[in-house]
Design an enzyme around this catalytic site. Structure first.
Site, PDB file in Angstrom:
ATOM      1  N   ILE A   1       0.952  -1.118  -0.158  1.00 33.87           N
ATOM      2  CA  ILE A   1       0.008   0.087  -0.393  1.00 33.87           C
ATOM      3  C   ILE A   1       0.619   1.045  -0.357  1.00 33.87           C
ATOM      4  O   ILE A   1       0.901   1.827  -0.273  1.00 33.87           O
ATOM      5  CB  ILE A   1      -1.059  -0.604   0.997  1.00 33.87           C
ATOM      6  CG1 ILE A   1      -2.124   1.110   1.392  1.00 33.87           C
ATOM      7  CG2 ILE A   1      -0.355   0.809   2.771  1.00 33.87           C
ATOM      8  CD1 ILE A   1      -2.819   0.320  -0.483  1.00 33.87           C
TER       9      ILE A   1
ATOM     10  N   LYS B   1      -5.281   2.187   8.085  1.00 30.72           N
ATOM     11  CA  LYS B   1      -6.394   1.239   7.846  1.00 30.72           C
ATOM     12  C   LYS B   1      -6.157  -0.213   8.370  1.00 30.72           C
ATOM     13  O   LYS B   1      -5.603  -1.442   7.746  1.00 30.72           O
ATOM     14  CB  LYS B   1      -7.675   1.218   8.568  1.00 30.72           C
ATOM     15  CG  LYS B   1      -7.513   0.962   6.072  1.00 30.72           C
ATOM     16  CD  LYS B   1      -7.648  -0.780   5.411  1.00 30.72           C
ATOM     17  CE  LYS B   1      -8.348  -1.448   6.299  1.00 30.72           C
ATOM     18  NZ  LYS B   1      -7.542  -2.610   4.838  1.00 30.72           N
TER      19      LYS B   1
ATOM     20  N   ASP C   1      -9.795  -7.761   7.574  1.00 28.02           N
ATOM     21  CA  ASP C   1      -9.206  -5.945   6.804  1.00 28.02           C
ATOM     22  C   ASP C   1      -9.549  -5.461   5.559  1.00 28.02           C
ATOM     23  O   ASP C   1     -10.315  -4.785   5.634  1.00 28.02           O
ATOM     24  CB  ASP C   1      -7.650  -7.068   6.368  1.00 28.02           C
ATOM     25  CG  ASP C   1      -6.735  -6.369   5.718  1.00 28.02           C
ATOM     26  OD1 ASP C   1      -6.326  -4.947   7.239  1.00 28.02           O
ATOM     27  OD2 ASP C   1      -6.235  -6.161   4.720  1.00 28.02           O
TER      28      ASP C   1
HETATM   29  P1  NAP Z   1       2.810  -5.520   3.214  1.00 26.56           P
HETATM   30  O1  NAP Z   1       2.397  -5.354   1.708  1.00 26.56           O
HETATM   31  O2  NAP Z   1       3.127  -6.677   3.865  1.00 26.56           O
HETATM   32  O3  NAP Z   1       3.440  -4.929   4.111  1.00 26.56           O
HETATM   33  C1  NAP Z   1       3.640  -4.366   5.143  1.00 26.56           C
HETATM   34  C2  NAP Z   1       4.976  -3.657   5.261  1.00 26.56           C
HETATM   35  O4  NAP Z   1       5.438  -3.570   6.941  1.00 26.56           O
HETATM   36  C3  NAP Z   1       6.281  -4.537   4.987  1.00 26.56           C
HETATM   37  O5  NAP Z   1       6.905  -4.932   3.707  1.00 26.56           O
HETATM   38  C4  NAP Z   1       7.409  -4.185   5.667  1.00 26.56           C
HETATM   39  O6  NAP Z   1       8.059  -2.895   5.132  1.00 26.56           O
HETATM   40  C5  NAP Z   1       6.684  -3.382   6.749  1.00 26.56           C
HETATM   41  N1  NAP Z   1       6.225  -4.234   8.259  1.00 26.56           N
HETATM   42  C6  NAP Z   1       6.199  -4.123   9.699  1.00 26.56           C
HETATM   43  N2  NAP Z   1       6.336  -5.410  10.584  1.00 26.56           N
HETATM   44  C7  NAP Z   1       6.306  -6.138   9.278  1.00 26.56           C
HETATM   45  C8  NAP Z   1       5.246  -7.628   9.420  1.00 26.56           C
HETATM   46  N3  NAP Z   1       4.874  -8.007  11.055  1.00 26.56           N
HETATM   47  N4  NAP Z   1       4.934  -8.369   8.444  1.00 26.56           N
HETATM   48  C9  NAP Z   1       5.157  -7.803   7.548  1.00 26.56           C
HETATM   49  N5  NAP Z   1       5.876  -6.395   7.321  1.00 26.56           N
HETATM   50  C10 NAP Z   1       5.751  -5.759   7.913  1.00 26.56           C
HETATM   51  O7  NAP Z   1       0.889  -5.295   2.932  1.00 26.56           O
HETATM   52  P2  NAP Z   1       0.241  -3.786   2.970  1.00 26.56           P
HETATM   53  O8  NAP Z   1      -0.780  -4.657   2.006  1.00 26.56           O
HETATM   54  O9  NAP Z   1       0.958  -2.985   2.209  1.00 26.56           O
HETATM   55  O10 NAP Z   1      -0.686  -3.403   3.740  1.00 26.56           O
HETATM   56  C11 NAP Z   1      -0.187  -3.006   5.086  1.00 26.56           C
HETATM   57  C12 NAP Z   1      -1.351  -2.275   5.681  1.00 26.56           C
HETATM   58  O11 NAP Z   1      -1.949  -1.266   4.869  1.00 26.56           O
HETATM   59  C13 NAP Z   1      -2.161  -3.103   6.052  1.00 26.56           C
HETATM   60  O12 NAP Z   1      -2.973  -2.398   7.843  1.00 26.56           O
HETATM   61  C14 NAP Z   1      -4.110  -2.782   5.632  1.00 26.56           C
HETATM   62  O13 NAP Z   1      -4.635  -3.335   5.602  1.00 26.56           O
HETATM   63  C15 NAP Z   1      -3.284  -1.552   4.420  1.00 26.56           C
HETATM   64  N6  NAP Z   1      -4.016  -1.712   3.275  1.00 26.56           N
HETATM   65  C16 NAP Z   1      -3.804  -2.745   2.507  1.00 26.56           C
HETATM   66  C17 NAP Z   1      -4.248  -2.397   0.823  1.00 26.56           C
HETATM   67  C18 NAP Z   1      -3.694  -3.380  -0.066  1.00 26.56           C
HETATM   68  O14 NAP Z   1      -4.481  -3.518  -1.278  1.00 26.56           O
HETATM   69  N7  NAP Z   1      -2.673  -4.387  -0.018  1.00 26.56           N
HETATM   70  C19 NAP Z   1      -5.141  -1.990   0.593  1.00 26.56           C
HETATM   71  C20 NAP Z   1      -5.610  -0.587   2.011  1.00 26.56           C
HETATM   72  C21 NAP Z   1      -4.938  -0.699   3.478  1.00 26.56           C
HETATM   73  P3  NAP Z   1       9.977  -2.872   5.384  1.00 26.56           P
HETATM   74  O15 NAP Z   1       9.509  -4.134   4.245  1.00 26.56           O
HETATM   75  O16 NAP Z   1       9.081  -1.829   4.931  1.00 26.56           O
HETATM   76  O17 NAP Z   1      10.311  -3.191   6.289  1.00 26.56           O
END
Ligand code: NAP
Length: 310
Positions: A17, A93, A170
């Site tokens: 995101i 969120k 989520d």
């Molecule tokens: P993601 O791709 O897994 O990325 C999360 C990032 O957070 C990782 O790249 C890492 O950053 C960091 N991180 C720190 N602790 C972590 C852990 N224990 N496990 C995994 N990552 C960890 O997740 P995302 O989809 O971006 O989602 C993050 C947040 O945004 C969530 O709350 C989600 O509900 C929200 N969101 C997501 C979307 C979507 O379409 N995916 C849409 C709207 C909102 P570093 O690589 O920089 O260390």
């Protein structure tokens, strides 16, 4: 432009995101300048990366705010560190892993005198405010929410989504953030069914039956295993027509006729709202969608379904 000069902002958690939405919308905003990242991996092009907020603030004490895009579990310590360094904070969120954690950092921000913006990106979808206004003058008879998507597309390989806790909520919490904004009366959960894959600790699907405080039935269905076309719909039947929100509340129709609601992206509005909070020095923390998720886990009947595979 709402701020006299752009706020020097950092991003924490450079995952899907952050890359899809936050980085491009910060770049497009006159109110913010992305100056650093807190990341265990690669920083976005052109900004320095730091392993922790402490390291970042030691090197760049003029950072003013941070936008946290990590998964919900573990945010409390990040937010506390940010507040200790005097930063204003925006969070993705769902706000936290638990309600008590979310309440704890809301209190911490208040005590620190810093702005906390607990975002609900779907509330910024283009049709949400027009729908709220349209419904405000009508009698609602029933509401149906269908929020069904393919977890393999939206959360590819993300282990955190299947940790005990949120699962299909989520995306589902996005729908709850929309209906808690557009419906005039608060919702009360009557019954729920949560369906858990036999090899996972979080639900892959859920049905929730609410009534609002005026007695209107609100049926909510979430599914994380929908392949093919995706469904993010809210249907509201009133005594004066049928309102339909589709595509995550970016589109609206009344009795089947599309209504022009514009097409400003959610994250452009989200950063504009953060800028307003900073200008006015007010926090924006509404935990009501998260409270409904908690209620679903309290009241929900648990059913085990087949194994999930990516
Ligand atoms: P993601 O791709 O897994 O990325 C999360 C990032 O957070 C990782 O790249 C890492 O950053 C960091 N991180 C720190 N602790 C972590 C852990 N224990 N496990 C995994 N990552 C960890 O997740 P995302 O989809 O971006 O989602 C993050 C947040 O945004 C969530 O709350 C989600 O509900 C929200 N969101 C997501 C979307 C979507 O379409 N995916 C849409 C709207 C909102 P570093 O690589 O920089 O260390």
């Amino acid at each position: 432009m709402t701020l006299a000069s752009p706020t020097r902002i950092a991003l924490a958690g450079i995952g899907k995101i952050a890359r899809d939405q936050h980085i491009p919308h910060i770049a497009a905003s006159p109110d913010f300048e992305l100056v650093a990242a807190v990341t265990g991996h690669a920083a976005p092009d052109g900004v320095p990366g730091f392993k922790t907020i402490d390291e970042m603030m030691a090197a760049m004490p003029d950072v003013q705010a941070i936008s946290i895009c990590t998964p919900p579990r573990g945010r409390l310590s990040l937010i506390q560190q940010a507040l200790d360094h005097g930063l204003d904070v925006m969070i993705e969120k769902p706000p936290a892993a638990t309600l008590s954690e979310a309440q704890a950092f809301a209190r911490a921000a208040e005590q620190a005198g810093k702005v906390l913006f607990a975002t609900w990106h779907s509330r910024e979808a283009a049709a949400v405010e027009p729908a709220r206004q349209w419904l405000a003058t009508r009698n609602i008879r029933r509401v149906a929410v269908n929020w069904k998507e393919d977890v393999r597309v939206w959360h590819p390989g993300q282990a955190w989504i299947w940790e005990p806790g949120i699962g299909v909520f989520d995306p589902g919490i996005n729908a709850l953030s929309v209906i808690t904004r557009i419906l005039p009366c608060p919702l009360l959960l009557g019954a729920a069914e949560l369906r858990f894959p036999s090899n996972r600790d979080a639900p892959i699907a859920a049905d929730l039956d609410f009534t609002d405080t005026a007695g209107v039935p609100v049926r909510v269905e979430f599914d994380f295993d929908q392949t093919g076309p995706q469904t993010w719909d809210v249907d509201v039947e009133t005594d004066d027509g049928h309102l339909k929100l589709s595509m995550g509340a970016s589109q609206m129709a009344v009795d089947g006729t599309p209504v022009d609601v514009g097409d400003e992206p959610e994250y452009a509005r989200l950063y504009r709202r953060f800028a307003e909070c900073l200008r006015d020095r007010v926090s924006d923390v509404d935990l009501s969608p998260f409270v409904h998720v908690n209620d679903a886990f309290l009241l929900g009947r648990r059913v085990t379904v087949g194994e999930f595979s990516e």
